[in-house]
Write a protein that holds these residues in place. Sequence first.
Motif, PDB file in Angstrom:
ATOM      1  N   SER A 274       0.849  -1.185   0.000  1.00  0.00           N
ATOM      2  CA  SER A 274       0.000   0.000   0.000  1.00  0.00           C
ATOM      3  C   SER A 274       0.886   1.236   0.000  1.00  0.00           C
ATOM      4  O   SER A 274       1.756   1.376   0.843  1.00  0.00           O
ATOM      5  CB  SER A 274      -0.898   0.005   1.244  1.00  0.00           C
ATOM      6  OG  SER A 274      -0.112  -0.067   2.416  1.00  0.00           O
TER       7      SER A 274
ATOM      8  N   VAL B  30      -0.071   5.670   2.134  1.00  0.00           N
ATOM      9  CA  VAL B  30      -0.718   5.045   3.286  1.00  0.00           C
ATOM     10  C   VAL B  30      -1.360   6.097   4.171  1.00  0.00           C
ATOM     11  O   VAL B  30      -0.983   7.264   4.136  1.00  0.00           O
ATOM     12  CB  VAL B  30       0.279   4.216   4.120  1.00  0.00           C
ATOM     13  CG1 VAL B  30       0.910   3.134   3.288  1.00  0.00           C
ATOM     14  CG2 VAL B  30       1.342   5.075   4.746  1.00  0.00           C
TER      15      VAL B  30
ATOM     16  N   GLU C 252       1.487  -1.550   4.747  1.00  0.00           N
ATOM     17  CA  GLU C 252       1.427  -2.987   4.474  1.00  0.00           C
ATOM     18  C   GLU C 252       2.630  -3.376   3.627  1.00  0.00           C
ATOM     19  O   GLU C 252       2.857  -2.793   2.562  1.00  0.00           O
ATOM     20  CB  GLU C 252       0.135  -3.346   3.731  1.00  0.00           C
ATOM     21  CG  GLU C 252      -1.128  -3.002   4.484  1.00  0.00           C
ATOM     22  CD  GLU C 252      -1.308  -3.809   5.758  1.00  0.00           C
ATOM     23  OE1 GLU C 252      -0.943  -4.997   5.777  1.00  0.00           O
ATOM     24  OE2 GLU C 252      -1.803  -3.228   6.735  1.00  0.00           O
TER      25      GLU C 252
END
Length: 86
Positions: free
Chosen positions: A14, A17, A22
């Motif tokens: 990701s 963010v 992640e």
Amino acid sequence: ISETQNALDIQLLSNPVKNSLEIRSEKTIRDAGLKIFNAEGKLMSLQHSNLNAGSNSIDVNALSAGIYFLKITSGKKSSTLRFVKF
């Protein structure tokens, strides 16, 4: 800080963010050093954690919006990845 090294084969899942970064690791990394630096190179966060093979989550909720670098170190290998927090 350079984004060119990725000896541990880590991927961001990701980016940008909001609250949680992640990342995916191809293999389990025991006692990994996790450092987050801001764009000026100032250390913003330091922790040690085991990263499991597959998806892992790092809480970045306390960081202000901006550009950051995540450096993960294990033994003599390291990976540095750039991410944006909004």
